[in-house]
Scaffold this active site. Structure first.
Site, PDB file in Angstrom:
ATOM      1  N   ARG A  21       0.820  -1.213   0.000  1.00 31.14           N
ATOM      2  CA  ARG A  21       0.000   0.000   0.000  1.00 31.14           C
ATOM      3  C   ARG A  21       0.849   1.256   0.000  1.00 31.14           C
ATOM      4  O   ARG A  21       1.783   1.374   0.792  1.00 31.14           O
ATOM      5  CB  ARG A  21      -0.912   0.031   1.233  1.00 31.14           C
ATOM      6  CG  ARG A  21      -1.996  -1.002   1.182  1.00 31.14           C
ATOM      7  CD  ARG A  21      -2.644  -1.205   2.548  1.00 31.14           C
ATOM      8  NE  ARG A  21      -3.322  -2.495   2.585  1.00 31.14           N
ATOM      9  CZ  ARG A  21      -4.646  -2.625   2.579  1.00 31.14           C
ATOM     10  NH1 ARG A  21      -5.434  -1.574   2.568  1.00 31.14           N
ATOM     11  NH2 ARG A  21      -5.189  -3.818   2.591  1.00 31.14           N
ATOM     12  N   SER A 190     -19.468  -2.259   3.394  1.00 30.01           N
ATOM     13  CA  SER A 190     -18.815  -1.098   2.793  1.00 30.01           C
ATOM     14  C   SER A 190     -18.260  -1.329   1.398  1.00 30.01           C
ATOM     15  O   SER A 190     -18.107  -0.387   0.640  1.00 30.01           O
ATOM     16  CB  SER A 190     -17.708  -0.583   3.710  1.00 30.01           C
ATOM     17  OG  SER A 190     -16.584  -1.414   3.632  1.00 30.01           O
ATOM     18  N   HIS A 218     -21.450   2.371   8.418  1.00 26.85           N
ATOM     19  CA  HIS A 218     -21.666   3.032   7.117  1.00 26.85           C
ATOM     20  C   HIS A 218     -23.101   3.520   6.949  1.00 26.85           C
ATOM     21  O   HIS A 218     -23.529   3.790   5.831  1.00 26.85           O
ATOM     22  CB  HIS A 218     -21.278   2.098   5.976  1.00 26.85           C
ATOM     23  CG  HIS A 218     -19.796   1.886   5.913  1.00 26.85           C
ATOM     24  ND1 HIS A 218     -18.943   2.796   5.330  1.00 26.85           N
ATOM     25  CD2 HIS A 218     -19.011   0.910   6.427  1.00 26.85           C
ATOM     26  CE1 HIS A 218     -17.698   2.365   5.463  1.00 26.85           C
ATOM     27  NE2 HIS A 218     -17.708   1.236   6.129  1.00 26.85           N
ATOM     28  N   THR A 246     -19.699   4.661  14.257  1.00 23.38           N
ATOM     29  CA  THR A 246     -18.478   5.466  14.277  1.00 23.38           C
ATOM     30  C   THR A 246     -18.838   6.950  14.230  1.00 23.38           C
ATOM     31  O   THR A 246     -19.890   7.320  13.719  1.00 23.38           O
ATOM     32  CB  THR A 246     -17.554   5.134  13.083  1.00 23.38           C
ATOM     33  OG1 THR A 246     -16.345   5.890  13.216  1.00 23.38           O
ATOM     34  CG2 THR A 246     -18.173   5.499  11.741  1.00 23.38           C
ATOM     35  N   LYS A 249     -16.942   8.690  10.194  1.00 20.68           N
ATOM     36  CA  LYS A 249     -17.369   8.651   8.790  1.00 20.68           C
ATOM     37  C   LYS A 249     -18.406   9.745   8.556  1.00 20.68           C
ATOM     38  O   LYS A 249     -18.039  10.907   8.468  1.00 20.68           O
ATOM     39  CB  LYS A 249     -17.766   7.231   8.410  1.00 20.68           C
ATOM     40  CG  LYS A 249     -16.484   6.346   8.350  1.00 20.68           C
ATOM     41  CD  LYS A 249     -16.688   4.869   8.161  1.00 20.68           C
ATOM     42  CE  LYS A 249     -15.316   4.168   8.203  1.00 20.68           C
ATOM     43  NZ  LYS A 249     -15.392   2.715   8.320  1.00 20.68           N
TER      44      LYS A 249
END
Ligand SMILES: *Cc1c(COP(=O)(O)O)cnc(C)c1O
Length: 406
Positions: A21, A190, A218, A246, A249
Protein backbone atom coordinates in the site's frame (compact mmCIF):
# COMPACT_ATOMS: atom_id res chain seq x y z
CA UNK A 1 18.54 -12.78 13.37
CA UNK A 2 18.64 -9.91 10.89
CA UNK A 3 15.30 -8.38 11.78
CA UNK A 4 15.27 -5.67 9.12
CA UNK A 5 16.06 -8.26 6.42
CA UNK A 6 13.00 -10.19 7.59
CA UNK A 7 10.83 -7.07 7.46
CA UNK A 8 12.10 -6.14 4.00
CA UNK A 9 11.59 -9.67 2.63
CA UNK A 10 8.01 -9.65 3.83
CA UNK A 11 7.41 -6.26 2.25
CA UNK A 12 8.96 -7.48 -1.03
CA UNK A 13 6.49 -10.37 -1.01
CA UNK A 14 3.65 -7.89 -0.63
CA UNK A 15 5.02 -5.80 -3.49
CA UNK A 16 5.38 -8.78 -5.81
CA UNK A 17 1.75 -9.71 -5.10
CA UNK A 18 0.68 -6.15 -5.90
CA UNK A 19 -0.64 -5.71 -2.35
CA UNK A 20 1.82 -3.15 -1.05
CA UNK A 21 0.00 0.00 0.00
CA UNK A 22 1.17 3.49 -0.89
CA UNK A 23 -0.77 6.31 0.73
CA UNK A 24 -1.75 9.32 -1.33
CA UNK A 25 -0.81 12.49 0.58
CA UNK A 26 -4.03 14.50 0.37
CA UNK A 27 -4.66 17.65 2.37
CA UNK A 28 -8.36 18.32 2.45
CA UNK A 29 -9.18 22.01 2.49
CA UNK A 30 -11.88 23.19 4.86
CA UNK A 31 -14.33 25.42 3.05
CA UNK A 32 -13.47 23.75 -0.25
CA UNK A 33 -14.44 20.10 0.28
CA UNK A 34 -14.21 17.83 -1.68
CA UNK A 35 -11.07 19.60 -2.90
CA UNK A 36 -7.66 18.55 -1.56
CA UNK A 37 -4.01 19.36 -2.24
CA UNK A 38 -2.09 16.38 -3.54
CA UNK A 39 1.59 16.10 -2.54
CA UNK A 40 4.22 13.71 -3.86
CA UNK A 41 6.53 11.52 -1.78
CA UNK A 42 8.78 14.49 -1.00
CA UNK A 43 5.82 16.56 0.21
CA UNK A 44 5.91 18.85 -2.84
CA UNK A 45 2.53 20.19 -3.95
CA UNK A 46 1.32 18.51 -7.13
CA UNK A 47 -1.92 20.41 -7.52
CA UNK A 48 -5.54 20.24 -6.51
CA UNK A 49 -7.66 17.11 -6.75
CA UNK A 50 -11.30 16.27 -6.13
CA UNK A 51 -11.73 13.40 -3.69
CA UNK A 52 -14.36 10.85 -4.76
CA UNK A 53 -13.77 8.13 -2.17
CA UNK A 54 -14.09 9.86 1.18
CA UNK A 55 -15.94 8.25 4.06
CA UNK A 56 -16.70 11.77 5.33
CA UNK A 57 -19.88 11.11 3.40
CA UNK A 58 -21.69 14.37 4.15
CA UNK A 59 -18.76 16.77 4.47
CA UNK A 60 -19.46 17.20 8.19
CA UNK A 61 -15.67 17.32 8.72
CA UNK A 62 -15.72 20.91 7.54
CA UNK A 63 -19.19 21.95 8.71
CA UNK A 64 -18.86 25.27 10.60
CA UNK A 65 -21.11 23.97 13.38
CA UNK A 66 -18.64 21.15 14.00
CA UNK A 67 -15.53 23.30 13.63
CA UNK A 68 -16.90 25.95 16.01
CA UNK A 69 -17.73 23.34 18.63
CA UNK A 70 -14.22 21.90 18.36
CA UNK A 71 -12.50 25.29 18.53
CA UNK A 72 -14.59 26.35 21.54
CA UNK A 73 -13.74 23.13 23.35
CA UNK A 74 -10.01 23.46 22.63
CA UNK A 75 -10.11 27.00 23.98
CA UNK A 76 -12.05 26.04 27.08
CA UNK A 77 -10.68 22.54 27.84
CA UNK A 78 -7.28 22.35 26.13
CA UNK A 79 -6.02 19.68 23.79
CA UNK A 80 -6.09 16.20 25.29
CA UNK A 81 -8.41 14.51 27.77
CA UNK A 82 -5.57 14.08 30.24
CA UNK A 83 -6.28 10.50 31.17
CA UNK A 84 -8.41 7.43 30.78
CA UNK A 85 -12.09 7.90 31.54
CA UNK A 86 -11.39 6.56 35.04
CA UNK A 87 -8.26 8.61 35.71
CA UNK A 88 -9.52 12.19 35.40
CA UNK A 89 -10.19 11.88 31.65
CA UNK A 90 -14.00 12.23 31.74
CA UNK A 91 -15.28 15.61 30.67
CA UNK A 92 -18.79 16.99 30.18
CA UNK A 93 -18.35 16.65 26.41
CA UNK A 94 -17.94 12.86 26.73
CA UNK A 95 -20.98 12.63 28.97
CA UNK A 96 -23.14 14.77 26.69
CA UNK A 97 -22.06 12.84 23.61
CA UNK A 98 -22.97 9.53 25.21
CA UNK A 99 -26.41 10.91 26.09
CA UNK A 100 -26.83 12.20 22.54
CA UNK A 101 -25.92 8.78 21.10
CA UNK A 102 -28.20 6.85 23.46
CA UNK A 103 -31.02 9.16 22.40
CA UNK A 104 -30.12 8.75 18.71
CA UNK A 105 -30.69 5.01 18.92
CA UNK A 106 -33.49 5.05 21.50
CA UNK A 107 -31.33 3.12 23.96
CA UNK A 108 -30.84 3.56 27.70
CA UNK A 109 -27.14 4.26 27.38
CA UNK A 110 -24.08 4.54 25.13
CA UNK A 111 -20.35 4.06 25.60
CA UNK A 112 -17.62 5.92 23.73
CA UNK A 113 -14.38 4.44 22.40
CA UNK A 114 -11.43 6.00 20.61
CA UNK A 115 -12.54 4.57 17.26
CA UNK A 116 -15.15 2.37 15.64
CA UNK A 117 -12.50 -0.32 15.31
CA UNK A 118 -11.83 -0.26 19.05
CA UNK A 119 -15.54 -0.26 19.86
CA UNK A 120 -16.11 -3.46 17.86
CA UNK A 121 -12.93 -5.11 19.07
CA UNK A 122 -13.49 -4.24 22.73
CA UNK A 123 -17.26 -4.75 22.93
CA UNK A 124 -17.40 -8.03 20.99
CA UNK A 125 -14.21 -9.25 22.64
CA UNK A 126 -15.59 -8.58 26.11
CA UNK A 127 -19.12 -9.86 25.54
CA UNK A 128 -18.02 -13.06 23.80
CA UNK A 129 -15.29 -13.79 26.36
CA UNK A 130 -17.47 -13.26 29.41
CA UNK A 131 -20.95 -14.43 28.46
CA UNK A 132 -21.19 -17.99 29.78
CA UNK A 133 -20.03 -20.58 27.24
CA UNK A 134 -20.76 -18.11 24.44
CA UNK A 135 -20.96 -18.97 20.74
CA UNK A 136 -20.54 -16.08 18.31
CA UNK A 137 -22.40 -16.21 15.01
CA UNK A 138 -20.60 -13.90 12.65
CA UNK A 139 -21.71 -12.86 9.16
CA UNK A 140 -19.04 -14.15 6.76
CA UNK A 141 -18.31 -10.65 5.41
CA UNK A 142 -17.96 -8.88 8.75
CA UNK A 143 -15.37 -6.12 9.12
CA UNK A 144 -11.86 -6.89 10.41
CA UNK A 145 -12.57 -5.09 13.70
CA UNK A 146 -15.41 -7.51 14.51
CA UNK A 147 -13.39 -10.54 13.41
CA UNK A 148 -10.45 -9.51 15.59
CA UNK A 149 -12.69 -8.85 18.61
CA UNK A 150 -14.31 -12.25 18.27
CA UNK A 151 -10.93 -13.96 17.82
CA UNK A 152 -9.56 -12.16 20.86
CA UNK A 153 -12.47 -13.43 22.99
CA UNK A 154 -11.48 -17.09 22.26
CA UNK A 155 -15.19 -17.94 22.23
CA UNK A 156 -16.50 -20.57 19.80
CA UNK A 157 -17.35 -18.97 16.49
CA UNK A 158 -19.59 -19.99 13.60
CA UNK A 159 -19.67 -18.11 10.30
CA UNK A 160 -23.05 -17.82 8.62
CA UNK A 161 -23.60 -17.10 4.95
CA UNK A 162 -23.53 -13.42 4.19
CA UNK A 163 -26.95 -11.77 4.67
CA UNK A 164 -28.65 -15.19 4.86
CA UNK A 165 -31.10 -15.45 7.81
CA UNK A 166 -31.98 -19.05 6.88
CA UNK A 167 -28.38 -20.14 7.22
CA UNK A 168 -28.18 -18.25 10.53
CA UNK A 169 -31.31 -20.08 11.69
CA UNK A 170 -29.74 -23.44 10.79
CA UNK A 171 -26.49 -22.61 12.54
CA UNK A 172 -28.31 -21.44 15.68
CA UNK A 173 -30.40 -24.61 15.70
CA UNK A 174 -27.22 -26.71 16.01
CA UNK A 175 -26.15 -25.04 19.26
CA UNK A 176 -27.03 -26.80 22.49
CA UNK A 177 -29.65 -24.91 24.49
CA UNK A 178 -28.44 -22.95 27.48
CA UNK A 179 -25.35 -21.52 25.78
CA UNK A 180 -25.09 -17.76 25.30
CA UNK A 181 -25.39 -16.80 21.62
CA UNK A 182 -24.15 -13.56 20.09
CA UNK A 183 -25.10 -12.68 16.50
CA UNK A 184 -22.83 -10.06 14.88
CA UNK A 185 -23.52 -8.40 11.54
CA UNK A 186 -23.48 -5.07 9.70
CA UNK A 187 -26.24 -3.01 8.12
CA UNK A 188 -24.49 -1.49 5.08
CA UNK A 189 -21.47 -3.51 3.89
CA UNK A 190 -18.81 -1.10 2.79
CA UNK A 191 -17.34 -2.76 -0.30
CA UNK A 192 -20.48 -4.03 -2.06
CA UNK A 193 -22.87 -1.50 -0.53
CA UNK A 194 -25.49 -4.20 0.08
CA UNK A 195 -27.80 -3.97 3.10
CA UNK A 196 -28.62 -6.73 5.58
CA UNK A 197 -32.19 -8.06 5.92
CA UNK A 198 -32.23 -6.80 9.49
CA UNK A 199 -35.85 -7.67 10.35
CA UNK A 200 -35.41 -11.29 9.22
CA UNK A 201 -32.12 -11.61 11.09
CA UNK A 202 -33.79 -10.27 14.24
CA UNK A 203 -36.67 -12.74 13.84
CA UNK A 204 -34.08 -15.53 13.93
CA UNK A 205 -32.21 -14.00 16.89
CA UNK A 206 -35.44 -13.69 18.86
CA UNK A 207 -36.51 -17.25 18.00
CA UNK A 208 -33.24 -18.58 19.46
CA UNK A 209 -32.84 -16.10 22.30
CA UNK A 210 -29.60 -14.72 20.82
CA UNK A 211 -28.10 -11.32 21.61
CA UNK A 212 -28.03 -9.17 18.45
CA UNK A 213 -25.10 -6.85 17.62
CA UNK A 214 -25.18 -4.61 14.54
CA UNK A 215 -22.40 -2.47 13.07
CA UNK A 216 -24.08 0.60 11.52
CA UNK A 217 -20.78 2.35 10.78
CA UNK A 218 -21.67 3.03 7.12
CA UNK A 219 -25.23 4.07 7.93
CA UNK A 220 -25.28 6.32 11.00
CA UNK A 221 -25.87 9.94 10.06
CA UNK A 222 -26.94 8.82 6.57
CA UNK A 223 -30.19 6.89 6.96
CA UNK A 224 -33.28 7.21 9.13
CA UNK A 225 -35.20 10.42 9.90
CA UNK A 226 -32.65 11.43 12.57
CA UNK A 227 -29.60 9.69 11.14
CA UNK A 228 -29.96 6.65 13.42
CA UNK A 229 -29.07 4.31 10.55
CA UNK A 230 -30.85 1.60 8.58
CA UNK A 231 -32.38 0.17 11.77
CA UNK A 232 -33.95 3.55 12.50
CA UNK A 233 -35.26 3.83 8.95
CA UNK A 234 -36.86 0.41 9.28
CA UNK A 235 -38.19 0.97 12.79
CA UNK A 236 -36.07 -1.85 14.22
CA UNK A 237 -33.78 -0.16 16.72
CA UNK A 238 -35.71 -1.36 19.78
CA UNK A 239 -35.32 -4.99 18.68
CA UNK A 240 -31.51 -4.82 18.45
CA UNK A 241 -29.49 -5.36 21.62
CA UNK A 242 -26.32 -3.51 20.60
CA UNK A 243 -25.96 -0.82 17.93
CA UNK A 244 -22.36 0.10 17.14
CA UNK A 245 -21.33 3.14 15.14
CA UNK A 246 -18.48 5.47 14.28
CA UNK A 247 -18.07 9.22 14.64
CA UNK A 248 -15.35 9.18 11.97
CA UNK A 249 -17.37 8.65 8.79
CA UNK A 250 -20.66 10.47 8.18
CA UNK A 251 -20.21 12.45 11.40
CA UNK A 252 -16.88 13.66 10.07
CA UNK A 253 -14.82 13.57 13.29
CA UNK A 254 -13.43 10.53 15.11
CA UNK A 255 -14.38 7.96 17.72
CA UNK A 256 -16.66 4.96 18.02
CA UNK A 257 -19.44 3.81 20.30
CA UNK A 258 -21.94 1.19 21.28
CA UNK A 259 -25.46 1.97 22.43
CA UNK A 260 -27.44 -0.58 24.38
CA UNK A 261 -29.12 -1.17 27.75
CA UNK A 262 -27.66 0.45 30.86
CA UNK A 263 -26.59 -2.96 32.14
CA UNK A 264 -24.79 -3.97 28.93
CA UNK A 265 -22.96 -0.63 28.57
CA UNK A 266 -21.99 -0.71 32.24
CA UNK A 267 -20.72 -4.28 31.80
CA UNK A 268 -18.51 -3.36 28.82
CA UNK A 269 -17.37 -0.18 30.60
CA UNK A 270 -16.36 -2.25 33.59
CA UNK A 271 -14.65 -5.20 31.86
CA UNK A 272 -13.34 -4.07 28.45
CA UNK A 273 -9.60 -3.57 28.54
CA UNK A 274 -9.69 -1.54 25.30
CA UNK A 275 -12.04 0.91 27.00
CA UNK A 276 -10.50 1.01 30.46
CA UNK A 277 -6.80 1.34 29.70
CA UNK A 278 -6.84 3.92 26.91
CA UNK A 279 -6.84 7.71 27.13
CA UNK A 280 -10.28 9.21 26.53
CA UNK A 281 -11.00 11.07 23.29
CA UNK A 282 -9.93 14.73 23.40
CA UNK A 283 -12.85 16.83 24.70
CA UNK A 284 -12.80 18.84 21.46
CA UNK A 285 -13.27 15.66 19.42
CA UNK A 286 -16.23 14.69 21.61
CA UNK A 287 -17.66 18.21 21.33
CA UNK A 288 -17.30 18.22 17.54
CA UNK A 289 -18.87 14.79 17.21
CA UNK A 290 -21.70 15.83 19.52
CA UNK A 291 -22.43 18.92 17.41
CA UNK A 292 -22.40 16.76 14.29
CA UNK A 293 -24.77 14.13 15.71
CA UNK A 294 -27.11 16.85 16.99
CA UNK A 295 -27.11 18.67 13.69
CA UNK A 296 -27.86 15.56 11.64
CA UNK A 297 -30.73 14.63 13.98
CA UNK A 298 -32.54 17.79 12.94
CA UNK A 299 -31.30 18.44 9.41
CA UNK A 300 -32.52 16.27 6.52
CA UNK A 301 -30.88 18.48 3.89
CA UNK A 302 -27.50 16.71 3.83
CA UNK A 303 -29.07 13.26 3.61
CA UNK A 304 -31.43 14.28 0.80
CA UNK A 305 -28.67 15.89 -1.25
CA UNK A 306 -26.39 12.90 -0.60
CA UNK A 307 -28.95 10.48 -2.04
CA UNK A 308 -29.61 12.77 -4.99
CA UNK A 309 -25.89 13.01 -5.86
CA UNK A 310 -25.51 9.22 -5.63
CA UNK A 311 -28.46 8.69 -7.96
CA UNK A 312 -27.12 11.25 -10.41
CA UNK A 313 -23.69 9.60 -10.61
CA UNK A 314 -25.32 6.18 -11.10
CA UNK A 315 -27.53 7.51 -13.92
CA UNK A 316 -24.57 9.11 -15.66
CA UNK A 317 -22.49 5.92 -15.42
CA UNK A 318 -25.40 3.90 -16.80
CA UNK A 319 -25.69 6.22 -19.79
CA UNK A 320 -22.07 5.43 -20.67
CA UNK A 321 -22.28 1.72 -19.90
CA UNK A 322 -19.69 1.93 -17.16
CA UNK A 323 -20.47 -1.11 -15.03
CA UNK A 324 -21.20 -0.56 -11.37
CA UNK A 325 -22.56 -3.07 -8.93
CA UNK A 326 -26.21 -2.30 -8.22
CA UNK A 327 -27.06 -1.93 -4.53
CA UNK A 328 -29.55 -0.05 -2.37
CA UNK A 329 -26.97 2.16 -0.62
CA UNK A 330 -24.79 5.21 -1.27
CA UNK A 331 -21.70 3.20 -2.24
CA UNK A 332 -20.99 2.91 -5.97
CA UNK A 333 -18.56 0.07 -6.74
CA UNK A 334 -17.36 0.64 -10.32
CA UNK A 335 -16.16 -2.78 -11.38
CA UNK A 336 -12.81 -3.05 -13.17
CA UNK A 337 -12.11 -6.74 -12.51
CA UNK A 338 -8.34 -6.52 -12.94
CA UNK A 339 -5.85 -5.45 -10.28
CA UNK A 340 -3.32 -3.86 -12.63
CA UNK A 341 -5.92 -1.90 -14.61
CA UNK A 342 -7.67 -0.83 -11.43
CA UNK A 343 -4.47 0.61 -10.00
CA UNK A 344 -3.57 2.17 -13.34
CA UNK A 345 -6.93 3.89 -13.77
CA UNK A 346 -6.67 5.25 -10.25
CA UNK A 347 -3.13 6.57 -10.94
CA UNK A 348 -4.13 8.22 -14.24
CA UNK A 349 -7.21 9.78 -12.64
CA UNK A 350 -5.03 11.25 -9.91
CA UNK A 351 -2.09 12.39 -12.02
CA UNK A 352 -3.84 13.52 -15.17
CA UNK A 353 -7.46 14.25 -14.28
CA UNK A 354 -7.26 15.66 -10.76
CA UNK A 355 -9.65 12.98 -9.53
CA UNK A 356 -8.83 10.79 -6.55
CA UNK A 357 -10.43 7.35 -6.20
CA UNK A 358 -8.55 4.73 -4.23
CA UNK A 359 -8.27 1.39 -6.11
CA UNK A 360 -9.73 -1.52 -4.14
CA UNK A 361 -7.87 -4.73 -4.83
CA UNK A 362 -7.37 -8.14 -3.21
CA UNK A 363 -7.35 -8.93 -0.26
CA UNK A 364 -9.94 -6.26 0.53
CA UNK A 365 -12.17 -7.74 -2.23
CA UNK A 366 -11.96 -11.11 -4.07
CA UNK A 367 -9.66 -11.44 -7.10
CA UNK A 368 -11.55 -10.56 -10.28
CA UNK A 369 -13.78 -8.04 -8.52
CA UNK A 370 -11.23 -5.23 -8.30
CA UNK A 371 -13.04 -1.94 -8.26
CA UNK A 372 -13.13 1.79 -7.80
CA UNK A 373 -15.36 2.54 -4.83
CA UNK A 374 -17.01 5.88 -5.50
CA UNK A 375 -18.74 7.77 -2.70
CA UNK A 376 -20.50 10.87 -4.02
CA UNK A 377 -21.31 13.49 -1.42
CA UNK A 378 -23.54 16.54 -1.08
CA UNK A 379 -20.61 18.83 -1.89
CA UNK A 380 -19.83 17.36 -5.31
CA UNK A 381 -21.14 19.79 -7.95
CA UNK A 382 -22.69 19.01 -11.34
CA UNK A 383 -19.38 20.07 -12.91
CA UNK A 384 -17.50 17.63 -10.64
CA UNK A 385 -19.80 14.84 -11.79
CA UNK A 386 -19.32 15.81 -15.47
CA UNK A 387 -15.58 15.71 -15.03
CA UNK A 388 -15.64 12.38 -13.19
CA UNK A 389 -17.77 10.53 -15.72
CA UNK A 390 -15.96 12.04 -18.73
CA UNK A 391 -12.59 11.02 -17.27
CA UNK A 392 -13.83 7.51 -16.54
CA UNK A 393 -15.35 7.27 -20.00
CA UNK A 394 -12.05 8.13 -21.69
CA UNK A 395 -10.11 5.68 -19.52
CA UNK A 396 -12.65 2.92 -20.13
CA UNK A 397 -11.98 3.21 -23.87
CA UNK A 398 -8.22 3.53 -23.39
CA UNK A 399 -8.02 0.38 -21.26
CA UNK A 400 -10.49 -1.48 -23.54
CA UNK A 401 -12.68 -2.34 -20.57
CA UNK A 402 -16.06 -3.96 -21.09
CA UNK A 403 -19.16 -1.80 -21.02
CA UNK A 404 -22.50 -2.79 -19.63
CA UNK A 405 -25.35 -3.00 -22.11
CA UNK A 406 -28.08 -0.57 -21.28
C1 LIG B 1 -14.45 1.86 9.20
C2 LIG B 1 -15.18 0.70 9.81
C3 LIG B 1 -15.08 0.44 11.18
C4 LIG B 1 -14.10 1.16 12.06
O1 LIG B 1 -14.51 2.44 12.36
P1 LIG B 1 -13.39 3.56 12.66
O2 LIG B 1 -14.11 4.59 13.41
O3 LIG B 1 -12.87 3.98 11.32
O4 LIG B 1 -12.31 2.88 13.45
C5 LIG B 1 -15.90 -0.53 11.74
N1 LIG B 1 -16.75 -1.25 10.98
C6 LIG B 1 -16.84 -1.04 9.64
C7 LIG B 1 -17.80 -1.86 8.87
C8 LIG B 1 -16.05 -0.09 9.01
O5 LIG B 1 -16.11 0.08 7.70
Amino acid sequence: MNYDAFFNDSLDDLRSQGNYRVFANLERKAGQFPRATFRDGEGEEQGEVTVWCSNDYLGMGQNPIVLDAMCDAVQSCGAGAGGTRNISGTNRHHVELEQELADLHGKEDALLFTSGYVSNWAALGTLAARLPNCVVLSDSLNHASMIEGIRHSRADKMLWKHNDPEDLDQKLSQIEPGRAKLVAFESVYSMDGDIAPIAEILDVCEKHGALSYIDEVHAVGLYGPRGGGIAEREGLMDRIDVIEGTLGKAYGVMGGYISASTALCDFVRSFASGFIFSTALPPAVAAGACASVRHLKRSEMERARHQERVNTVRRRLDALGIPHQPNPSHIIPVMVGDAVKCKMISDVLLEQCGVYIQPINYPTVPVGTERLRITPGPLHTDADIDHLVNSLNALWSQCALARAVA
